[in-house]
Design a protein around this motif. Structure first.
Motif, PDB file in Angstrom:
ATOM      1  N   TRP A  36       0.823  -1.207   0.000  1.00  0.00           N
ATOM      2  CA  TRP A  36       0.000   0.000   0.000  1.00  0.00           C
ATOM      3  C   TRP A  36       0.861   1.262   0.000  1.00  0.00           C
ATOM      4  O   TRP A  36       1.911   1.323   0.645  1.00  0.00           O
ATOM      5  N   THR A  37       0.389   2.273  -0.723  1.00  0.00           N
ATOM      6  CA  THR A  37       0.898   3.639  -0.595  1.00  0.00           C
ATOM      7  C   THR A  37      -0.179   4.439   0.117  1.00  0.00           C
ATOM      8  O   THR A  37      -1.289   4.613  -0.412  1.00  0.00           O
ATOM      9  N   ASP A  38       0.109   4.908   1.318  1.00  0.00           N
ATOM     10  CA  ASP A  38      -0.915   5.500   2.185  1.00  0.00           C
ATOM     11  C   ASP A  38      -0.858   7.021   2.169  1.00  0.00           C
ATOM     12  O   ASP A  38       0.219   7.632   2.236  1.00  0.00           O
ATOM     13  N   GLU A  39      -2.048   7.624   2.080  1.00  0.00           N
ATOM     14  CA  GLU A  39      -2.236   9.061   2.258  1.00  0.00           C
ATOM     15  C   GLU A  39      -3.326   9.247   3.311  1.00  0.00           C
ATOM     16  O   GLU A  39      -4.000   8.291   3.710  1.00  0.00           O
ATOM     17  N   ASP A  40      -3.517  10.489   3.758  1.00  0.00           N
ATOM     18  CA  ASP A  40      -4.560  10.730   4.755  1.00  0.00           C
ATOM     19  C   ASP A  40      -5.949  10.428   4.219  1.00  0.00           C
ATOM     20  O   ASP A  40      -6.858  10.097   4.969  1.00  0.00           O
ATOM     21  N   PHE A  41      -6.133  10.550   2.902  1.00  0.00           N
ATOM     22  CA  PHE A  41      -7.453  10.424   2.297  1.00  0.00           C
ATOM     23  C   PHE A  41      -7.636   9.118   1.531  1.00  0.00           C
ATOM     24  O   PHE A  41      -8.741   8.775   1.145  1.00  0.00           O
ATOM     25  N   ALA A  42      -6.556   8.384   1.270  1.00  0.00           N
ATOM     26  CA  ALA A  42      -6.677   7.161   0.473  1.00  0.00           C
ATOM     27  C   ALA A  42      -5.442   6.292   0.646  1.00  0.00           C
ATOM     28  O   ALA A  42      -4.356   6.780   0.969  1.00  0.00           O
ATOM     29  N   SER A  43      -5.635   5.000   0.417  1.00  0.00           N
ATOM     30  CA  SER A  43      -4.538   4.041   0.310  1.00  0.00           C
ATOM     31  C   SER A  43      -4.663   3.367  -1.048  1.00  0.00           C
ATOM     32  O   SER A  43      -5.768   3.000  -1.465  1.00  0.00           O
ATOM     33  N   VAL A  44      -3.533   3.218  -1.754  1.00  0.00           N
ATOM     34  CA  VAL A  44      -3.543   2.692  -3.121  1.00  0.00           C
ATOM     35  C   VAL A  44      -2.476   1.611  -3.235  1.00  0.00           C
ATOM     36  O   VAL A  44      -1.401   1.721  -2.630  1.00  0.00           O
ATOM     37  N   ARG A  45      -2.774   0.580  -4.010  1.00  0.00           N
ATOM     38  CA  ARG A  45      -1.763  -0.430  -4.308  1.00  0.00           C
ATOM     39  C   ARG A  45      -2.046  -1.045  -5.676  1.00  0.00           C
ATOM     40  O   ARG A  45      -3.155  -0.939  -6.203  1.00  0.00           O
ATOM     41  N   LEU A  46      -1.029  -1.703  -6.226  1.00  0.00           N
ATOM     42  CA  LEU A  46      -1.148  -2.433  -7.482  1.00  0.00           C
ATOM     43  C   LEU A  46      -1.152  -3.925  -7.168  1.00  0.00           C
ATOM     44  O   LEU A  46      -0.290  -4.395  -6.410  1.00  0.00           O
ATOM     45  N   ILE A 139       7.260  -4.450 -13.649  1.00  0.00           N
ATOM     46  CA  ILE A 139       6.298  -3.350 -13.777  1.00  0.00           C
ATOM     47  C   ILE A 139       6.781  -2.163 -12.953  1.00  0.00           C
ATOM     48  O   ILE A 139       7.127  -2.295 -11.770  1.00  0.00           O
ATOM     49  N   ASN A 140       6.802  -1.011 -13.580  1.00  0.00           N
ATOM     50  CA  ASN A 140       7.063   0.262 -12.911  1.00  0.00           C
ATOM     51  C   ASN A 140       5.915   1.191 -13.288  1.00  0.00           C
ATOM     52  O   ASN A 140       5.839   1.675 -14.426  1.00  0.00           O
ATOM     53  N   LEU A 141       5.003   1.429 -12.375  1.00  0.00           N
ATOM     54  CA  LEU A 141       3.793   2.199 -12.674  1.00  0.00           C
ATOM     55  C   LEU A 141       3.766   3.469 -11.838  1.00  0.00           C
ATOM     56  O   LEU A 141       3.891   3.427 -10.605  1.00  0.00           O
ATOM     57  N   PHE A 159       4.487   2.382  -8.116  1.00  0.00           N
ATOM     58  CA  PHE A 159       4.449   0.977  -7.727  1.00  0.00           C
ATOM     59  C   PHE A 159       5.427   0.172  -8.570  1.00  0.00           C
ATOM     60  O   PHE A 159       5.620   0.444  -9.762  1.00  0.00           O
ATOM     61  N   LYS A 160       6.025  -0.817  -7.928  1.00  0.00           N
ATOM     62  CA  LYS A 160       6.885  -1.778  -8.618  1.00  0.00           C
ATOM     63  C   LYS A 160       6.386  -3.179  -8.297  1.00  0.00           C
ATOM     64  O   LYS A 160       6.081  -3.495  -7.147  1.00  0.00           O
TER      65      LYS A 160
END
Length: 746
Positions: A36-46, A139-141, A159-160
């Motif tokens: 996960w890449t975490d922010e205060d408003f969202a978490s995102v992952r590939l 993958i490098n996105l 993301f990798k």
């Protein structure tokens, strides 16, 4: 007392049903995620649906967003504001073109602005071309996205992820190329609007009227009634600057006769000299779980299908039209629930019903009335519980349907244990006794409550149990009502399921109104021991039937382990009943409990079959594997196709097979070389089958349809098949080719 055990088991059953995912044996799949890449408003992952390429030239990925409450991201066409996620694959190796599969979005209206996007949890499926399947993928996105609430914040994440060219799979390793994230990605793939030809719902006409101050676009949409769905939203995409409002229904008496309904959308942003005529648009129609996407040209009208209405319905008129439809479905729900009482699936609970009537023979009128009212309340409560679970699954993006709890091993196991306990009690072997003084106090307290008509939990729980065990059945009117409910709103689901419960409970309510009917039964005597013995055997037979279904879910070994646990528990219950000494009774009780716990947990350690057990080679007919994508080709070749969606737990399906499909008359017609038999086995969860049913507005089985040159769109048959209906559908769908065959069998 038995009722105390029933209460405890019902609590366990409630937990079982609420879990609804069942206990699934572990599969040696792997996580394929970037983290996960975490922010205060969202978490995102590939994430990746595949642990390795293994020769595949396509790779399915997923961009997963976990958004904080009230925050949203945008669809591919954001609307009046915003922009969708932007993907940059620079630096990736062995990666070709990538395409995002956009699930159907939600509309957000605020301060006169219309935007489209996603809230809470969303996975954007991504299909990527692999130039060389023999090489690893690196993958490098880099993702740029806009997330909005009261304010909008642009964000970035990188993301990798590495996907190997091959991984070891097969029975020896227990591994699969499907990752632990594959199922989650596919859940959102199922929400991607359908495209192509022969869509279940399609746009037949699109015109724009600029005669008034406010230009209006009118769309004719065909197939809503047949699919059993209603329009939730219509999204219009164009290359121009025009904007489009929310759809409103148009009143027309002839529209529903052609299964075409019309909708008006306000058009904004057009200049006085600007026209949309001959403009190419992309139209997305969202109708419950079904959504379709079409490319259309303004000004086109399919004159063969449409009779364009001229009067626009007011909101009040639209409500009257909707109300009429709901009232008709409400009648269907009541009739379906009532008919369910005489369907084959209710036979397993006959023992409970018979004994409940016999046991009230000596009670006074008030106790009889309260007892049957409590049973009716238990039935309705069960339907509410099922509705609540289905709503939860629907909101979570899962597949819903009537009787799908029988696809879950834990539900089957708990129901089997409860049936075994009921049988032991029916034979007089099962009771709970404590020290005599404590037992006398408890019995006196319970008797006092019963005399006051307050201790009704046993009747209530009996009604709940009978409902849960009766759900693998369908009935006339039932499928229509459930299809309407599950394709509709949360209110629709609870309304229809409440009426279904009332319909099933009508016999109980009738006796509650006239409780003296129960006093017409013969007085209890020795004959009851014989009745209890026979009814106990019926319950054991039902338990064996459930073990057969369980063997399809977890394998024969797991089902045998459950059966052995029940036998061990039953033997020690019998041993306990043969002694009056406190110490041996305590020991036998512990050993019996151990046997039932073995039965409860055995499926969790079982290895399920490698694939769903199929009925294709069972019986006297030869069925092909389910491949709905081939039906159009087969029909084009002049073939007639009979589709049968069935399951081991569907009692009505088995009755249809024995009493109709495998009768000499129908079987002879179905064996013709020009007829293709295609069977889908829904004993275990299968998203492909669930999506196919939903495309026809069906959420339960049995489902039977006949396709052919004379009926390329298919003829849907009733839940309860009839010989003449099947032969008639074959004749109609097959045209001249099949007509002679059908006549020769009669």
């Amino acid at each position: 007392m038995l009722r105390h055990l029933i209460i405890r088991l019902s609590l366990l059953l409630a937990v079982t049903i609420l879990s609804f995912g069942g206990v699934r044996p572990a599969i040696a799949a792997q996580d394929m995620t970037s983290g996960w890449t975490d922010e205060d408003f969202a978490s995102v992952r590939l994430i990746s649906a595949q642990t390795g390429l293994n020769g595949s030239d396509m790779l399915r990925l997923g961009l997963e967003f976990e958004l904080q409450p009230d925050w949203k991201i945008y669809w591919r066409s954001a609307g009046d504001a915003g922009f969708p996620p932007q993907l940059d694959w620079t630096g990736s190796e062995n990666l070709g073109d990538a395409q995002i599969l956009w699930p159907a979005p939600h509309r957000f209206s605020i301060f006169g602005l219309e935007t489209f996007g996603y809230k809470n949890h969303i996975i954007l499926p991504i299909d990527v071309v692999i130039p060389d399947p023999r090489k690893d993928v690196s993958i490098n996105l880099d993702v740029d996205y806009l997330v909005c609430s009261d304010i909008c914040i642009p964000a970035n994440a990188n993301f990798k992820l590495d996907v190997p060219a091959s991984v070891a799979t097969g029975p020896d390793t227990g591994a699969s190329t499907a990752s632990n994230q594959a199922h989650q990605i596919e859940k959102f793939v199922s929400r991607v609007p359908l495209r192509g030809d022969d869509l279940p719902v399609s746009v037949t006409s699109i015109t724009v009227d600029k005669a008034s101050d406010q230009p209006v676009m009118r769309l004719g949409i065909k197939g809503l009634d047949k699919a059993g769905v209603s329009v939730d939203d219509i999204l219009i995409e164009s290359d121009g600057r025009a904007g489009f409002g929310t759809p409103s229904p148009v009143k027309s008496g002839s529209a529903s006769a052609n299964d075409i309904r019309y909708f008006d959308l306000a058009v904004f942003g057009l200049n006085n000299d600007q026209s949309l005529d001959s403009t190419d648009l992309t139209v997305t129609v969202i109708a419950g779980p079904l959504s379709v996407e079409q490319s259309v040209t303004v000004g086109t009208v399919n004159t063969a299908d449409s009779t364009s209405p001229t009067a626009t319905a007011t909101m009040a008129e639209a409500e009257v039209m909707t109300g009429t439809s709901i009232w008709l479905i409400a009648v269907f729900a009541l009739l379906g629930g009532l008919i369910l009482n005489v369907m084959p699936c209710v036979l397993p609970v006959l023992s409970i019903k018979v004994m409940s009537v016999i046991n009230v023979r000596e009670q006074d009128i008030k106790q009889v009335r309260y007892g049957f009212l409590a049973s009716a309340a238990g039935i309705v409560t069960s339907f509410w519980l099922i509705a609540a679970i289905l709503v939860g699954i629907k909101l979570a993006g899962g597949s819903i349907g009537w009787g799908i709890q029988f696809q879950q091993p834990l539900f089957l196991t708990v129901m089997t244990i409860i049936l075994a306990l009921f049988a032991l009690n029916m034979w007089g072997l099962f009771e709970i006794n404590g020290p005599s003084e404590l037992g006398n106090v408890a019995n006196d307290a319970i008797s006092n409550q019963e005399n006051r008509g307050r201790h009704l939990s046993g009747h209530f729980l009996t009604g709940m149990f009978a409902t849960l065990l009766a759900t693998p059945c369908s009935a006339p009117f039932l499928g229509t009502a459930i299809g309407f409910a599950l394709a509709g709103s949360i209110v629709d689901i609870f309304l229809i399921f409440t009426l279904l419960g009332i319909g099933l409970a009508l016999p109980y309510l009738a006796i509650a109104i006239q409780p003296r009917v129960a006093h017409l039964l013969p007085k209890p005597g020795r004959w009851m021991n014989v009745v209890k013995g026979v009814l106990g055997l019926a319950l054991v037979g039902t338990a064996v039937w459930l073990l057969g279904i369980l063997s399809v879910q977890v394998g024969l070994g797991g089902a045998i382990a459950v059966g052995l646990g029940l036998v061990i528990g039953g033997l020690f219950v019998w041993a306990r009943s043969r002694t009056q000494n406190l110490r041996p009774r305590f020991a036998f009780t512990g050993l019996a409990l151990a046997g039932f716990l073995i039965a409860l947990f055995a499926p969790g350690f079982a290895k399920p079959p490698s694939q769903t057990t199929s009925n294709q080679n069972a019986g006297i007919l030869e069925w092909q594997a389910f491949a709905p994508e081939t039906i159009g080709t087969l029909v084009a070749e002049g073939k007639t196709v009979l589709v049968d969606v069935t399951a081991e737990w569907c009692v009505t399906c088995q009755v249809n097979k024995k009493l109709v499909l495998e009768t000499t008359e129908v079987a002879n017609a179905l064996r013709n070389d020009n007829i293709v038999l295609m069977q889908a086995d829904w004993t275990r969860p299968d998203q492909k089958i669930a999506d196919y049913l939903a495309s026809y507005g069906r959420f339960g089985i049995p489902f039977n349809a006949v396709f052919g040159p004379g009926a390329p769109d298919g003829i849907l048959l009733s839940e309860l098949l009839r010989v003449d209906a099947v032969l008639g559908a074959l004749q109609t769908a097959g045209g001249n080719t099949t007509s002679d065959i059908v006549r020769n069998t009669q």
